[in-house]
Write a protein that holds these residues in place. Structure first.
Motif, PDB file in Angstrom:
ATOM      1  N   UNK A 171       0.804  -1.218   0.000  1.00 61.97           N
ATOM      2  CA  UNK A 171       0.000   0.000   0.000  1.00 61.97           C
ATOM      3  C   UNK A 171       0.838   1.270   0.000  1.00 61.97           C
ATOM      4  N   UNK A 172       2.152   1.153   0.249  1.00 62.29           N
ATOM      5  CA  UNK A 172       3.002   2.346   0.230  1.00 62.29           C
ATOM      6  C   UNK A 172       3.432   2.709  -1.190  1.00 62.29           C
ATOM      7  N   UNK A 173       3.188   1.816  -2.168  1.00 65.36           N
ATOM      8  CA  UNK A 173       3.543   2.094  -3.554  1.00 65.36           C
ATOM      9  C   UNK A 173       2.481   3.006  -4.165  1.00 65.36           C
ATOM     10  N   UNK A 174       2.883   4.194  -4.601  1.00 61.63           N
ATOM     11  CA  UNK A 174       1.962   5.151  -5.203  1.00 61.63           C
ATOM     12  C   UNK A 174       1.916   5.021  -6.721  1.00 61.63           C
ATOM     13  N   UNK A 175       2.989   4.545  -7.330  1.00 63.95           N
ATOM     14  CA  UNK A 175       3.098   4.503  -8.783  1.00 63.95           C
ATOM     15  C   UNK A 175       3.656   3.144  -9.189  1.00 63.95           C
ATOM     16  N   UNK A 176       2.793   2.243  -9.654  1.00 71.12           N
ATOM     17  CA  UNK A 176       3.210   0.876  -9.991  1.00 71.12           C
ATOM     18  C   UNK A 176       4.189   0.867 -11.157  1.00 71.12           C
ATOM     19  N   UNK A 177       3.958   1.716 -12.167  1.00 71.53           N
ATOM     20  CA  UNK A 177       4.846   1.736 -13.331  1.00 71.53           C
ATOM     21  C   UNK A 177       6.251   2.175 -12.930  1.00 71.53           C
ATOM     22  N   UNK A 178       6.345   3.212 -12.097  1.00 77.07           N
ATOM     23  CA  UNK A 178       7.659   3.667 -11.635  1.00 77.07           C
ATOM     24  C   UNK A 178       8.322   2.604 -10.780  1.00 77.07           C
ATOM     25  N   UNK A 179       7.545   1.929  -9.931  1.00 77.53           N
ATOM     26  CA  UNK A 179       8.072   0.847  -9.107  1.00 77.53           C
ATOM     27  C   UNK A 179       8.714  -0.224  -9.994  1.00 77.53           C
ATOM     28  N   UNK A 180       8.021  -0.638 -11.038  1.00 76.40           N
ATOM     29  CA  UNK A 180       8.540  -1.686 -11.915  1.00 76.40           C
ATOM     30  C   UNK A 180       9.817  -1.241 -12.612  1.00 76.40           C
ATOM     31  N   UNK A 181       9.846  -0.002 -13.099  1.00 71.58           N
ATOM     32  CA  UNK A 181      11.016   0.501 -13.803  1.00 71.58           C
ATOM     33  C   UNK A 181      12.216   0.621 -12.867  1.00 71.58           C
ATOM     34  N   UNK A 182      11.976   1.066 -11.630  1.00 73.50           N
ATOM     35  CA  UNK A 182      13.087   1.280 -10.721  1.00 73.50           C
ATOM     36  C   UNK A 182      13.634  -0.026 -10.145  1.00 73.50           C
ATOM     37  N   UNK A 183      12.884  -1.117 -10.235  1.00 72.54           N
ATOM     38  CA  UNK A 183      13.449  -2.419  -9.916  1.00 72.54           C
ATOM     39  C   UNK A 183      14.552  -2.753 -10.913  1.00 72.54           C
ATOM     40  N   UNK A 184      14.369  -2.377 -12.168  1.00 71.40           N
ATOM     41  CA  UNK A 184      15.405  -2.587 -13.177  1.00 71.40           C
ATOM     42  C   UNK A 184      16.539  -1.595 -12.981  1.00 71.40           C
ATOM     43  N   UNK A 185      16.215  -0.381 -12.552  1.00 71.97           N
ATOM     44  CA  UNK A 185      17.234   0.653 -12.361  1.00 71.97           C
ATOM     45  C   UNK A 185      18.299   0.205 -11.361  1.00 71.97           C
ATOM     46  N   UNK A 186      17.881  -0.485 -10.317  1.00 70.32           N
ATOM     47  CA  UNK A 186      18.846  -0.925  -9.306  1.00 70.32           C
ATOM     48  C   UNK A 186      19.972  -1.736  -9.943  1.00 70.32           C
ATOM     49  N   UNK A 187      19.625  -2.676 -10.791  1.00 72.69           N
ATOM     50  CA  UNK A 187      20.640  -3.540 -11.392  1.00 72.69           C
ATOM     51  C   UNK A 187      21.432  -2.800 -12.462  1.00 72.69           C
ATOM     52  N   UNK A 188      20.778  -1.887 -13.181  1.00 73.60           N
ATOM     53  CA  UNK A 188      21.508  -1.046 -14.130  1.00 73.60           C
ATOM     54  C   UNK A 188      22.514  -0.173 -13.391  1.00 73.60           C
ATOM     55  N   UNK A 189      22.108   0.382 -12.256  1.00 72.75           N
ATOM     56  CA  UNK A 189      22.983   1.247 -11.466  1.00 72.75           C
ATOM     57  C   UNK A 189      24.197   0.462 -10.963  1.00 72.75           C
ATOM     58  N   UNK A 190      23.976  -0.755 -10.500  1.00 73.22           N
ATOM     59  CA  UNK A 190      25.083  -1.587 -10.018  1.00 73.22           C
ATOM     60  C   UNK A 190      26.065  -1.873 -11.148  1.00 73.22           C
ATOM     61  N   UNK A 191      25.541  -2.224 -12.302  1.00 72.18           N
ATOM     62  CA  UNK A 191      26.399  -2.599 -13.420  1.00 72.18           C
ATOM     63  C   UNK A 191      27.170  -1.417 -14.001  1.00 72.18           C
ATOM     64  N   UNK A 192      26.626  -0.208 -13.835  1.00 71.23           N
ATOM     65  CA  UNK A 192      27.260   0.977 -14.424  1.00 71.23           C
ATOM     66  C   UNK A 192      27.725   1.960 -13.363  1.00 71.23           C
ATOM     67  N   UNK A 193      27.932   1.476 -12.169  1.00 66.71           N
ATOM     68  CA  UNK A 193      28.259   2.321 -11.026  1.00 66.71           C
ATOM     69  C   UNK A 193      29.450   3.234 -11.302  1.00 66.71           C
TER      70      UNK A 193
END
Length: 311
Positions: A171-193
């Motif tokens: 219930x704390x998720x306000x934007x499902x689309x942003x949530x889904x995209x930022x799950x991918x961002x975490x791994x992109x950020x790690x790989x391109x740190x």
């Protein structure tokens, strides 16, 4: 309620076939003593007692590595409940699926001596069949990771039916689309740190060439990224907003920073935080104006289409 875990059976799954044959899963980490009667209900109590034991056996290791090792031992030995499901990589791109079938036992002198009996299923889950989010989570660092948030997808894969659309039971998720995209961002950020602004001053925490700082467990949930300054004086907690309400993410990162300060930081180390979000967030910036130890970053995504043959 059943929980789901990804569990590595030795480095690069070297003990997977042995565990399949012995109908068990287990851990080692150099703590060679029977833990029967020494597994409290809370992993924090276990870590408090056994981190010094681990560091005595491995004096060159850090408290960060010790916390991860002891947490993994406790999770496998005590935290997993009978009936919980484990997905264990077999080293060939597939995951063997098992169900925890009984309590902890110690197999002295054997590989992975801190064990749990397991009932293995005949079916396997192919990594290529998983969604990107589940594939990234099962490929994260560490011996064990809780992947219960993907329970619906896992059961769908085991049933052999099509994957459902994105759903979020938070219930704390306000934007499902942003949530889904930022799950991918975490791994992109790690790989391109190394190419990011943060990478100029900090490195994602690693030890002996092993990345430890992604989804590092704490007593209030896993940190998205744990980094350390290049002079080793500052530990950095990086949290992605993931579509959550501003007040929720601020409270969460403060709890994470408190854990890092209390449990992981050496006496001469300070702790800072960074929140990363897709959009400029006035509520978030207003809250952080009173917390100088936390910075706010906004990320931008750009892409282009190339006609066939173009570079």
């Amino acid at each position: 309620m059943k929980s789901y875990y990804r569990l590595m059976l030795g480095q690069k799954s070297v003990h997977a076939s042995d565990c399949l044959a012995a109908n068990c899963v287990g851990t080692d980490f150099g703590i060679h003593q029977d833990l029967t009667g020494q597994l409290p209900e809370e992993w924090r109590d276990f870590n408090q007692k056994f981190i010094p034991v681990y560091l005595e056996a491995w004096p060159d290791k850090s408290k960060v590595a010790a916390g991860l090792a002891c947490g993994a031992i406790w999770t496998v030995s005590k935290g997993m409940q009978q009936g919980d499901v484990v997905l264990c990589p077999d080293g060939n791109g597939n995951y063997r699926v098992g169900e925890i079938a009984g309590p902890y036992y110690y197999a002295a002198g054997e590989m992975l001596p801190h064990r749990r009996p397991v009932t293995w299923r005949e079916q396997t889950v192919a990594r290529e069949e998983m969604s990107d989010a589940l594939r990234n989570s099962t490929g994260s660092i560490g011996t064990v990771s809780n992947i219960t948030k993907y329970a619906t997808e896992i059961e769908t894969l085991l049933a052999g039916t099509p994957l459902p659309p994105i759903t979020v039971n938070d219930e704390t998720i306000e934007d499902v689309a942003t949530f889904a995209m930022e799950k991918h961002l975490e791994f992109f950020l790690v790989q391109n740190w190394a190419y990011t602004e943060l990478g100029k001053q900090y490195d994602i925490y690693e030890e002996d060439g092993e990345l430890l700082g992604q989804q590092y467990p704490s007593d209030t949930g896993p940190l998205d990224i744990l980094a350390i300054s290049k002079d080793r004086k500052t530990l950095l907690v990086v949290e992605l907003k993931k579509g959550r309400a501003s007040d929720v993410v601020v409270g969460q990162i403060l709890r994470y920073m408190g854990y890092v300060q209390d449990a992981l930081a050496e006496p001469d180390q300070s702790v800072r935080g960074v929140i990363i979000a897709l959009e400029d967030d006035q509520r978030l910036k207003r809250a952080l104006s009173m917390v100088p130890s936390i910075d706010f970053f906004r990320y931008a995504i750009s892409f282009k289409l190339l006609k066939g043959g173009e570079e």
